[in-house]
Write a protein that holds these residues in place. Structure first.
Motif, short mmCIF file in Angstrom:
data_model
loop_
_atom_site.label_atom_id
_atom_site.label_comp_id
_atom_site.label_asym_id
_atom_site.label_seq_id
_atom_site.Cartn_x
_atom_site.Cartn_y
_atom_site.Cartn_z
N GLU A 19 0.82 -1.22 0.00
CA GLU A 19 0.00 0.00 0.00
C GLU A 19 0.85 1.27 0.00
OE1 GLU A 19 -3.15 0.57 -0.27
OE2 GLU A 19 -3.94 -1.46 -0.20
N LEU A 23 2.71 6.00 -3.21
CA LEU A 23 3.13 7.31 -2.73
C LEU A 23 4.65 7.40 -2.65
CD1 LEU A 23 2.43 10.07 -1.57
CD2 LEU A 23 2.20 9.00 0.68
N PRO A 148 0.33 4.97 3.84
CA PRO A 148 0.60 6.31 3.32
C PRO A 148 1.05 7.29 4.41
CG PRO A 148 -1.44 5.45 2.40
CD PRO A 148 -1.04 4.52 3.51
N THR A 230 -8.73 8.14 -6.11
CA THR A 230 -7.68 9.03 -5.59
C THR A 230 -7.61 10.31 -6.40
OG1 THR A 230 -6.39 7.14 -4.79
CG2 THR A 230 -5.22 9.22 -5.10
N THR A 231 -7.57 10.18 -7.73
CA THR A 231 -7.52 11.36 -8.59
C THR A 231 -8.77 12.21 -8.41
OG1 THR A 231 -6.20 10.12 -10.20
CG2 THR A 231 -7.24 12.16 -10.96
N SER A 233 -10.62 12.46 -5.81
CA SER A 233 -10.62 13.11 -4.50
C SER A 233 -9.78 14.38 -4.52
CB SER A 233 -10.11 12.15 -3.42
OG SER A 233 -8.73 11.88 -3.58
N GLY A 246 -6.91 16.32 -0.89
CA GLY A 246 -7.36 15.06 -1.46
C GLY A 246 -6.98 13.88 -0.58
N GLY A 247 -5.82 13.98 0.06
CA GLY A 247 -5.39 12.91 0.97
C GLY A 247 -6.31 12.78 2.16
N MET A 250 -9.22 10.60 1.02
CA MET A 250 -8.86 9.19 0.88
C MET A 250 -8.57 8.55 2.23
SD MET A 250 -9.38 8.45 -2.15
CE MET A 250 -8.86 6.75 -1.92
N THR A 251 -8.03 9.33 3.16
CA THR A 251 -7.83 8.80 4.51
C THR A 251 -9.17 8.50 5.17
OG1 THR A 251 -5.74 9.99 4.78
CG2 THR A 251 -6.86 9.27 6.79
#
Length: 416
Positions: A19, A23, A148, A230-231, A233, A246-247, A250-251
Motif C-alpha cells: 500500500e 506514494l 501512506p 484518488t484522482t 478526490s 485530497g489525501g 482518501m484517509t
C-alpha cells in the motif's frame, strides 16, 4: 502465536509494504528527478504484471511441493525489488528501473490473493473461517490507512528513499513470518495428490462456477470506478477550495473501510453475496452524494461512509472465493481475482486521467455509477437457486465437484 496469528502479522506487513509503494515511488521520483510523471511510469510498471502473473502465481501455489519456499520467496523478492528501487530510481537508466519494477510487481499477486488463499488451510470451515476472512480484510484496510501516513512521515523526516527502506523492511518481515506458517496443516495449499491443477484451471473455474463469475465480474466493474477515486478526490478537494486535501478524503475512505471490516464485515449470519450487494450499493450511494458536497467536511464524512461499505465488500468477496473455489485451484482463483481488480483499477485511473478537465463532481458521479451498477450486475449473474439447495438436489460430478457446497463437512449457508 498460533498459525493464524502469524498469518495476520505476515499479511499486515506485506500489505503495508504494498500500500505504501504508490506514494513512496512518486515522492522519490519528485525528489530525484523533479518529475512526478516518471514516478507514475514506474508505478505503472509495478502494477502492470499483476493480471499476467496472477494465474502463474496461483498455478505455482497449487502445484508446489514446497509452499513455504514459494510464499516466503515471493515476499522476499517483493522486498528486494522495493529496496532496489530505493537505490536505483533516478540514478540508474530508466530501462533498468522499469525492469526492476516489473519483476517486483510480478510478486504482487502473492501479497494479495496468494496470501488470502492460505486462510482456508489455517482455519477450519465454519463460522470461524468466515471471521478469519473478516480479519484478513482488516489487514488490507489497516495497511491502506497506515502505510501512506508512515511513508509521508518517513519522507518528511529524511527522504523518500528512507520511506522505501521502511517498506522493504516490512516486506522482509512478512517473508520471515510466512516461512514460519504451518503449511503442512493446510491441504488447500497444494493440489490433490497426483492431480496438479493446470494453468488454465483457475480462469476456467472463475467462468464456470456462477458464484465466482458473479463476484469477479461485479468487483471488476466496481474497481474500474474505485481505481480513479484518488484522482477524483484531489480534484474534488480543489473544487471545494482545498487543493491539498485530497489525501484527507482518501484517509477518510480508508478509515471507514477499516471500521466496516471490523463491524459489518464480521457479520457471519448474512449470506456473503447479499452482503456484497449491500456493500456495493452503500459505497456507490455515498460517493454519489459526496459528488455534490457543499464543503470539505461533508465530503470527508461521505467518503468515510463510502468506505464503511467497501470494508465488508472485501470480506464477502474473500468468503465467496473460499466457499466456491475447488480445492486444487483455490490459489489460482484468489490470485487471479485480485489481479483482475488491480488491472481494472489501473484502467479506471487512466480513464479519469484522460477526462481530468471535466468538472470533478461529474467525474466522482461517474465513479459512483460504476460502483452502483456492480450491485445489480452481481444480482443478475449470481445463481437464482441457493448453493446448498443445488448441492442437495444435484449429484456431484467431475473433479472437485461438490467443493462449492461443502467445506470440511459443512454445507454452505445457502448462497454465493
Amino acid at each position: 502465536m498460533d498459525g493464524f496469528g502469524r498469518y495476520l502479522a505476515a499479511a499486515v506487513a506485506a500489505r503495508f509494504a504494498s500500500e505504501g509503494m504508490g506514494l513512496a515511488v512518486v515522492l522519490l521520483a519528485l525528489e530525484r528527478t523533479d518529475s512526478a510523471a516518471y514516478g507514475a511510469f514506474v508505478l505503472t510498471a509495478w502494477l502492470a504484471p499483476h493480471v499476467l502473473a496472477a494465474p502463474l502465481a496461483g498455478a505455482a501455489a497449487g502445484r508446489t511441493r514446497r509452499p513455504r519456499l514459494l510464499h516466503a520467496g515471493a515476499l522476499a523478492g517483493f522486498g528486494a525489488a522495493v529496496a532496489a528501487l530505493a537505490v536505483l530510481l533516478g540514478r540508474a537508466p530508466a530501462a533498468a528501473v522499469l525492469a526492476v519494477a516489473v519483476l517486483g510487481g510480478a510478486c504482487g499477486p502473492m501479497v494479495t490473493g496468494g496470501l488470502s488463499s492460505l486462510v482456508a488451510g489455517l482455519v477450519p470451515a465454519g463460522a470461524g473461517r468466515d471471521r478469519a476472512y473478516a480479519w484478513d480484510a482488516v489487514t488490507y484496510n489497516a495497511a491502506a490507512v497506515s502505510a501512506p501516513a508512515a511513508v509521508g512521515l518517513a519522507a518528511a523526516a529524511g527522504s523518500a528513499e528512507r520511506a522505501l527502506a521502511v517498506l522493504a523492511l516490512a516486506a522482509a518481515l512478512a517473508a520471515a513470518l510466512a516461512a514460519s506458517l504451518p503449511y503442512g496443516a493446510a491441504p488447500a495449499t497444494a493440489a490433490a495428490p497426483g492431480r496438479p491443477a493446470l494453468l488454465g484451471a483457475g480462469p476456467a473455474a472463475l467462468w464456470r462456477i456462477r458464484e465466482l463469475r458473479a463476484i469477479t465480474s461485479a468487483t471488476t466493474l466496481a474497481f474500474v470506478g474505485l481505481g480513479s477515486l484518488t484522482t477524483c478526490s484531489v480534484l474534488l478537494a480543489g473544487r471545494l477550495g482545498s487543493p491539498g486535501a485530497g489525501g484527507v478524503l482518501m484517509t477518510a475512505f480508508a478509515v471507514g473501510a477499516l471500521a466496516g471490516s471490523l463491524t459489518l464485515g464480521r457479520i457471519t449470519g448474512v449470506e456473503p453475496g447479499r452482503l456484497a450487494r449491500w456493500a456495493m450499493a452503500g459505497t456507490g450511494g455515498a460517493l454519489a452524494a459526496a459528488a455534490f458536497s457543499p464543503s470539505l467536511a461533508v465530503a470527508a464524512a461521505l467518503f468515510a461512509a463510502a468506505g464503511v461499505g467497501d470494508g465488508p465488500l472485501l470480506t464477502a468477496t474473500l468468503r465467496i472465493r473460499a466457499e466456491h473455489a475447488p480445492e486444487d485451484v483455490r490459489a489460482q482463483v484468489f490470485t487471479l481475482g485480485a489481479g483482475l481488480k488491480l488491472t481494472a483499477a489501473s484502467l479506471g485511473a487512466a480513464l479519469v486521467g484522460f477526462a481530468a478537465q471535466a468538472p470533478p463532481q461529474w467525474l466522482l458521479l461517474g465513479v459512483a455509477v460504476l460502483v452502483l451498477a456492480s450491485a445489480p450486475l452481481h444480482a443478475l449473474a449470481a445463481p437464482r437457486v441457493p448453493a446448498a439447495a443445488r448441492g442437495a438436489a444435484e449429484p456431484a460430478t467431475g473433479p472437485g465437484a461438490g467443493s462449492a457446497t461443502v467445506r470440511g463437512g459443512r454445507r454452505s449457508r445457502g448462497g454465493p
